[in-house]
Scaffold this active site. Structure first.
Site, PDB file in Angstrom:
ATOM      1  N   GLU A 114      -5.630  -8.615   0.916  1.00 48.56           N
ATOM      2  CA  GLU A 114      -6.301  -8.241   2.169  1.00 48.56           C
ATOM      3  C   GLU A 114      -7.767  -7.953   1.880  1.00 48.56           C
ATOM      4  O   GLU A 114      -8.083  -7.327   0.863  1.00 48.56           O
ATOM      5  CB  GLU A 114      -5.718  -6.956   2.793  1.00 48.56           C
ATOM      6  CG  GLU A 114      -4.400  -7.115   3.464  1.00 48.56           C
ATOM      7  CD  GLU A 114      -3.900  -5.811   4.089  1.00 48.56           C
ATOM      8  OE1 GLU A 114      -4.715  -4.948   4.466  1.00 48.56           O
ATOM      9  OE2 GLU A 114      -2.666  -5.666   4.178  1.00 48.56           O
TER      10      GLU A 114
ATOM     11  N   GLU B 189       0.799  -1.223   0.000  1.00 55.41           N
ATOM     12  CA  GLU B 189       0.000   0.000   0.000  1.00 55.41           C
ATOM     13  C   GLU B 189       0.838   1.282   0.000  1.00 55.41           C
ATOM     14  O   GLU B 189       1.026   1.917   1.037  1.00 55.41           O
ATOM     15  CB  GLU B 189      -0.956   0.015   1.200  1.00 55.41           C
ATOM     16  CG  GLU B 189      -1.910  -1.154   1.189  1.00 55.41           C
ATOM     17  CD  GLU B 189      -3.008  -1.033   2.237  1.00 55.41           C
ATOM     18  OE1 GLU B 189      -2.936  -0.131   3.071  1.00 55.41           O
ATOM     19  OE2 GLU B 189      -3.950  -1.831   2.187  1.00 55.41           O
TER      20      GLU B 189
HETATM   21  C1  PNW Z   1      -4.606  -1.871   5.474  1.00 56.43           C
HETATM   22  N1  PNW Z   1      -8.080   3.312   3.917  1.00 56.43           N
HETATM   23  O1  PNW Z   1      -4.555  -0.505   5.719  1.00 56.43           O
HETATM   24  C2  PNW Z   1      -3.248  -2.349   5.946  1.00 56.43           C
HETATM   25  O2  PNW Z   1      -2.485  -2.997   4.971  1.00 56.43           O
HETATM   26  C3  PNW Z   1      -3.299  -3.131   7.213  1.00 56.43           C
HETATM   27  O3  PNW Z   1      -2.039  -3.083   7.837  1.00 56.43           O
HETATM   28  C4  PNW Z   1      -4.396  -2.612   8.100  1.00 56.43           C
HETATM   29  O4  PNW Z   1      -4.399  -3.162   9.378  1.00 56.43           O
HETATM   30  C5  PNW Z   1      -5.704  -2.916   7.393  1.00 56.43           C
HETATM   31  O5  PNW Z   1      -5.735  -2.367   6.082  1.00 56.43           O
HETATM   32  C6  PNW Z   1      -6.930  -2.439   8.142  1.00 56.43           C
HETATM   33  O6  PNW Z   1      -6.898  -1.064   8.289  1.00 56.43           O
HETATM   34  C7  PNW Z   1      -5.460   0.386   5.252  1.00 56.43           C
HETATM   35  O7  PNW Z   1      -8.215   4.346   4.570  1.00 56.43           O
HETATM   36  C8  PNW Z   1      -5.553   1.591   5.929  1.00 56.43           C
HETATM   37  O8  PNW Z   1      -8.759   3.110   2.866  1.00 56.43           O
HETATM   38  C9  PNW Z   1      -6.396   2.561   5.485  1.00 56.43           C
HETATM   39  C10 PNW Z   1      -7.184   2.331   4.357  1.00 56.43           C
HETATM   40  C11 PNW Z   1      -7.092   1.130   3.673  1.00 56.43           C
HETATM   41  C12 PNW Z   1      -6.230   0.159   4.131  1.00 56.43           C
END
Ligand code: PNW
Length: 483
Positions: free
Chosen positions: A389, A199
């Site tokens: 994920e 990401e």
């Molecule tokens: C992912 N958004 O993060 C990460 O890869 C993980 O480490 C995390 O724990 C998981 O999703 C849950 O949050 C994100 O704002 C953080 O769209 C923010 C976003 C998407 C994914």
């Protein structure tokens, strides 16, 4: 009077339908009789779970691990919920065997984990910490002994604090490639699936523009664009380094949370709009990686703030990948319009339903469109795609009897897997699904206030308890269909 049973009724309805629509192949469905499972996944589909090093390992100072930017950030007052840190997290550093048993009990065949860069190179480059690498050797051996195939992400945001300037410095991209090369040279005989980065937007924009994530800076557009460039360059140099240090048969990819645009309705013009939106919306990251060049519209839009690119950068960035991992949680909606770019993003009404984390809007079709848009645009570049994920937080409560009835998480997962099935059944090359997450863990700025696991973790005792969703996922895996 003639009594018609439910079964006969069903049969007569189907027969009537077949007669009415003669010429169209309609299935002769009879209620109550065993039907072909409509939501069965392709044979060999890979079911897994995902985690990340800083979120689960703990052992922050054990065996020579150096600090990462997330250690520094989480220890800075006011940066994370309740001042939570990853010092202990799930203590998977010591309890990894327990976690492998959780995976085994679920019946997964694959596991996505990440490595802590500063465990292996405590300051990010230079001297190696053998004990750090030994830990990952033990984890990999334990997985393989239990017939679980590891998929390893080299970098899931825990940048070594010793790297001066972090992602502001081009040297970090080079140090990353050296780290990738070293690790895969030593683990590449056992591990065949590698992802470079996780990401881009979260460790670039969220860290250096919005300041919500480590290192918590709010820089201007020129600096942010340069940081983004260093991030995708790290990926590209990482791919090259992994290929140079591993035997044939090694698969290299990345895990990217591409912004997913669903068409407001499934008509040709809106489907086309969603496709254009996918290209434009992911311009500095996925689009540039898969095209091997920055879109002209992005460069024009950024003008003098566009990134400085050195010779050879774009070739590395556009290195062919063996698979693409997409992390998909939420939808956006695009519609066709008459603007020069040909699409517009729909505003989200405040009434749009969401899960426990306010940002997790519930639109399960995002997983279908996420796969479809990317595969339709970049067919040849994406020979295989994984959901690396998908999952949700839930306001989980552990009952005195030791249950967590997370029916909202089950609902979320069931609906997403129903939509993913559509993509698989239409022939998109979806190879596997990694549920986020195996167990509750350190949810970055939200600390321990948001639980994403299908196993409940008591953060005082570190006891793991399967939730209803774990039971459901186990059943889904066993039957290879959405249950
Ligand atoms: C992912 N958004 O993060 C990460 O890869 C993980 O480490 C995390 O724990 C998981 O999703 C849950 O949050 C994100 O704002 C953080 O769209 C923010 C976003 C998407 C994914």
């Amino acid at each position: 009077m003639k009594v018609i049973t439910r079964r006969q009724f069903g049969k007569s309805v189907a027969a009537a339908a077949a007669a009415t629509y003669a010429g169209i192949a309609l299935p002769r469905l009879a209620l109550g009789e065993p039907q072909p499972a409509p939501l069965e996944y392709p044979k060999g589909f890979l079911w897994g779970c995902a985690t990340a090093s800083y979120q689960i390992e703990g052992g922050a100072k054990d065996d020579g691990r150096g600090p990462s930017l997330w250690d520094v950030f989480s220890h800075t007052p006011g940066k994370t919920h309740n001042g939570d840190t990853g010092d202990v997290a799930d203590d998977s550093y010591h309890l990894y065997k327990r976690d492998v048993q959780l995976l085994k009990n679920l019946g997964v065949s694959v596991y996505r984990m990440s490595m802590s860069w500063s465990r292996v190179f405590p300051t990010g480059k230079g001297e190696v910490n053998q004990k750090g690498l030994d830990y990952y050797n033990r984890v990999v051996d334990e997985l393989l002994a239990n017939n679980i195939t590891p998929y390893i992400t080299m970098f899931h945001w825990d940048t070594p604090a010793g790297l001066q300037g972090g992602w502001q410095s081009r040297d970090t991209s080079k140090a990353f490639a050296d780290y990738c090369g070293y690790v895969t040279k030593h683990l590449g005989d056992k591990v065949k699936h590698w992802m470079t980065t996780n990401e881009f937007i979260c460790f670039t924009d969220l860290g250096y523009k919005e300041g919500q994530f480590a290192p918590g800076l709010k820089l201007g557009p020129a600096q942010v664009n340069q940081i983004r460039h260093h991030a995708i360059l790290a990926h590209g140099l990482g791919v090259e380094a992994i290929r140079a240090n591993t035997p044939g048969g090694t698969q290299v990819g990345l895990a990217e949370n591409a912004i997913v645009y669903c068409p407001v309705m499934e008509t040709a013009e809106h489907i086309e709009a969603a496709r254009k939106a996918t290209r434009d919306g992911n311009a500095p990251f996925l689009t540039t990686v898969l095209d091997g060049k920055y879109p002209q519209s992005y460069l024009e839009h950024e003008g003098a703030n566009a990134p400085k690119v050195e010779e050879g950068d774009m070739k590395a960035i556009g290195s062919p990948i063996d698979f693409l991992g997409v992390n998909i949680y939420v939808p956006l909606y695009a519609r066709a319009d008459n603007s020069p770019k040909g699409w517009a993003e729909e505003p989200m009404p405040s009434s749009f339903p969401h899960m426990f984390s306010p940002w997790i809007n519930l639109g399960p079709e995002c997983i279908y469109w996420g796969v479809r848009n990317v595969c339709d645009i970049w067919k040849e570049k994406v020979p295989a795609i994984y959901i690396t994920e998908n999952g949700t937080s839930s306001d989980d409560v552990l009952t005195p009897e030791g249950h967590v009835e997370d029916v909202d998480r089950v609902m979320y997962l069931r609906n997403h897997l129903t939509q993913l099935h559509r993509a698989a059944s239409e022939g998109y090359p979806v190879k596997g699904y990694f549920l986020w997450s195996l167990l509750d863990n350190f949810e970055w700025a939200d600390g321990y206030s948001k639980r994403f696991g299908i196993h409940y973790v008591d953060f005082k005792t570190l006891k793991r308890t399967p939730k209803l969703s774990a039971e459901w996922y186990k059943q889904t895996i066993a039957s290879n269909r959405v249950e």
